[in-house]
Design a protein around this motif. Structure first.
Motif, PDB file in Angstrom:
ATOM      1  N   ILE A 226       0.841  -1.205   0.000  1.00 50.46           N
ATOM      2  CA  ILE A 226       0.000   0.000   0.000  1.00 50.46           C
ATOM      3  C   ILE A 226       0.871   1.247   0.000  1.00 50.46           C
ATOM      4  N   ASN A 227       1.883   1.252   0.834  1.00 46.23           N
ATOM      5  CA  ASN A 227       2.755   2.412   0.962  1.00 46.23           C
ATOM      6  C   ASN A 227       3.480   2.708  -0.347  1.00 46.23           C
ATOM      7  N   SER A 229       2.668   1.569  -3.480  1.00 48.18           N
ATOM      8  CA  SER A 229       1.818   1.752  -4.662  1.00 48.18           C
ATOM      9  C   SER A 229       0.948   3.006  -4.578  1.00 48.18           C
ATOM     10  N   LEU A 230       0.487   3.377  -3.373  1.00 46.77           N
ATOM     11  CA  LEU A 230      -0.421   4.506  -3.233  1.00 46.77           C
ATOM     12  C   LEU A 230       0.232   5.736  -2.627  1.00 46.77           C
ATOM     13  N   GLY A 235      -0.388   5.829   3.156  1.00 50.43           N
ATOM     14  CA  GLY A 235       0.130   4.933   4.185  1.00 50.43           C
ATOM     15  C   GLY A 235       0.016   5.538   5.569  1.00 50.43           C
ATOM     16  N   VAL A 238      -3.522   5.336   6.780  1.00 48.22           N
ATOM     17  CA  VAL A 238      -3.829   3.970   7.203  1.00 48.22           C
ATOM     18  C   VAL A 238      -3.305   3.720   8.615  1.00 48.22           C
ATOM     19  N   LEU A 299      -9.310  -0.246   1.323  1.00 46.98           N
ATOM     20  CA  LEU A 299      -8.066  -0.977   1.537  1.00 46.98           C
ATOM     21  C   LEU A 299      -8.267  -2.011   2.631  1.00 46.98           C
ATOM     22  N   ILE A 301      -6.384  -4.609   5.299  1.00 49.67           N
ATOM     23  CA  ILE A 301      -5.126  -4.827   6.004  1.00 49.67           C
ATOM     24  C   ILE A 301      -5.275  -6.043   6.913  1.00 49.67           C
TER      25      ILE A 301
END
Length: 608
Positions: A226-227, A229-230, A235, A238, A299, A301
């Motif tokens: 996530i960190n 790619s987005l 991140g 999140v 998202l 997790i």
């Protein structure tokens, strides 16, 4: 007569210094001077009320920034200077006559201080000065004030009047508290940080929390994806949501801490049984598994949780408890089936792992690696066409270390390219000598790991090995695990193309483990397909296994690939493979791996 007159004059001169001070109340100048609070000018020579020494004294006390009050022996305020008015928020005329015994005082821990234990009461009672005492009071306007107080007795009587001087340290205290907060809390989430967690887990703190304390080490799964790619902004959002959710699961004196990155710790006191911690771990996983919506994107997790339980008598420091909980978390992550509890065996495995990781750096230089070779037989002609080099590690302390242990360790520690390069060169040198001495057409097959395939310098390294060992490129077959194509297909395809340009042969290894389809692999410049031993194990036991292998062989032959069956363990499997027109096979039923010197002299191993 003369003597009596002089004594009388001296008393008159001293008494002449008793004057009402401009800031309220009465004060004896000589008493101030005798106790060191103000410079003492030369004794006055006249009883005039405007004596300069008295004026200087009064002006200095009125002008200083330090609050000064005089407390009588009974505990009543007798005088106060303007600074005391300003700091305390009360005019001197209201302060004078106020009993100090009625003032609420608190120490630095917030505990109320009884009047008899206050610094001015102790000084009045004992005559001993008290310096630098920190107390807190609440002004009439409700503001909390922190004062640094000095007390000194004014005479030799007991109890004595006391002069109290103090400065306002409220702002300094707030700055210190802010610094303390920043030093013990995470700036992103507002949660306690590692420093605070370690402090709460100290033996001294845990002694007050019977029967036991549980440490749940929480590591977010796939947060890096996530960190990366987005972006870090997403991140961070999140992490804030995760911190907020974890904070809602604890109460009272329990604590949630962000240890760093995507790692959190939940510290819970009063644990009576491991099941309590396991239930909480389940609640954490369930809570964190709920989708997080950020900028319209949902998202998901997951979390891996390691649990460490320590009783109040456990002497380990907080850092050690976190480390052990981390070990349990790592075990949970590798198992993938829920939380894991720490035990001594985990610690021993961790120590072994750490030792092996360190020793991997010097093992090639120290000659601890050696190679066993397993023949790969041509099923049509019953002769060995190639041998697969299988690395072995003879550790000086732990003995034989299996490749299934040290290869993953080399990958995770970033040493795989270094170790793999050494093993490839050593095996190439041995096979070149064997070809020159006995088997001129023998080929060498060597495994590459998925991590090696990501190395942009792999092709250069292989080309250099071929050049310095004089092994013909066509005599080398590099076996690439099927999983490498699932990690990053584009990188894998680029590296394969570079290796193909060197002229080496390429094989797909462990085919059938479910990572990719045969149609995808057929688009790559491959020469060989090796069926995984898990598929071969079903031959003779399941018609489905024969059907799968039949399809693989047919499609591979259509694409011009040679098919090798790995892990042949029985004669029945070997017979079926011949019937299915498999090209080559290797396994312990045909020939077990052997050192190069044994392989070179045992020509009978080439017979099926």
């Amino acid at each position: 007569m003369v003597m009596a007159t002089r004594k009388s004059r001296k008393r008159d001169l001293s008494n002449a210094l008793l004057r009402p001070l401009s800031f309220g109340g009465w004060m004896d100048y000589q008493q101030w001077a005798d106790h060191g609070f103000m410079p003492c000018p030369s004794p006055p020579q006249t009883d005039r009320p405007d004596e300069p020494a008295e004026q200087h004294f009064t002006a200095v006390v009125a002008a200083i920034e330090e609050g000064v009050i005089v407390v009588g022996a009974s505990g009543t305020i007798e005088s106060a200077n303007p600074a005391a008015e300003r700091i305390l928020g009360v005019q001197a005329r209201h302060l004078v006559g106020m009993p100090l015994t009625a003032t609420e005082l608190y120490d630095q821990d917030g505990t109320r201080v009884a009047y008899e234990d206050s610094p001015f009461a102790r000084t009045s009672r004992t005559g001993h000065p008290c310096n630098g005492q920190i107390i807190s009071i609440r002004r009439q306007d409700g503001a909390e004030m922190w004062l640094s107080v000095n007390c000194r007795a004014l005479n030799g009587k007991r109890p004595s009047a006391v002069v109290l001087s103090f400065i306002d340290i409220t702002e300094r205290r707030m700055i210190d508290e802010r610094r303390e907060y920043e030093a013990t809390h995470d700036a992103l989430t507002g949660l306690a940080n590692r420093t605070m967690a370690i402090k709460l887990l100290s033996p001294a703190t845990r002694r007050d929390h019977a029967p036991a304390t549980a440490v749940l080490f929480v590591d977010l799964d796939k947060f890096k994806v996530i960190n990366d790619s987005l972006g870090h902004s997403v991140g961070d959002q999140v992490l804030r949501v995760i911190g907020d959710r974890l904070g809602r699961l604890v109460t009272g004196g329990d604590l949630v801490s962000r240890l760093g990155g995507d790692e959190f710790a939940v510290i819970v006191h009063g644990i009576t049984a491991p099941d309590q911690a396991a239930v909480l771990a389940g609640q954490i996983r369930q809570t964190l598994s709920q989708p997080i919506t950020i900028s319209g994107r949902q998202l998901c997790i997951g979390a891996s949780i390691g649990i460490m339980i320590a009783d109040p008598a456990d002497p380990r420091a907080g850092e050690e408890l976190l480390r052990d909980a981390d070990l349990a978390m790592y075990h949970a992550k590798t198992q993938g089936n829920g939380p894991a509890f720490f035990d001594v065996e985990l610690r021993e495995r961790s120590r072994r792992r750490s030792r092996l990781e360190q020793d991997l750096k010097t093992a090639p230089r120290d000659g601890q690696f050696w190679l066993a070779y397993q023949p790969i037989f041509d099923l049509g002609g019953n002769r060995a066409r190639a041998v697969e080099g299988l690395p072995r590690w003879a550790h000086p302390s732990f003995g034989a270390i299996a490749p299934t242990e040290f290869i993953p360790l080399a990958e995770e520690s970033g040493l795989i390219n270094f170790v793999g390069g050494h093993i490839l060169r050593a095996s190439a040198e041995q096979i070149v000598r064997l070809r020159a001495r006995q088997y001129p057409d023998l080929h060498l097959a060597m495994n590459l790991s998925a991590r090696q395939l990501e190395d942009p310098h792999l092709a250069t390294q292989v080309g250099h090995t071929l050049a310095v060992t004089w092994l013909p490129p066509t005599a080398l077959c590099l076996e690439i695990p099927e999983s490498a194509f699932a990690r990053d297909p584009a990188v894998a395809a680029r590296t394969i193309a570079q290796l193909r340009d060197l002229g080496v042969r390429l094989a797909i290894d462990h085919f059938g483990t479910g990572y990719s389809s045969l149609s995808q692999l057929l688009r790559l410049p491959l020469d060989t397909l090796k069926i995984d031993r898990s598929v071969i194990a079903g031959l003779g036991q399941s018609p489905r296994a024969e059907a799968i292998i039949t399809s693989i062989v047919a499609m591979a032959h259509t694409a011009g690939l040679t098919v090798i069956a790995d892990g042949v363990e029985t004669a029945a499997q070997l017979d079926i493979l011949r019937q299915l027109h498999c090209d080559q096979a290797q396994g312990d039923h045909i020939a077990v791996p052997a050192r190069i010197e044994d392989l070179s002299v045992r020509s009978q191993v080439h017979q099926a």
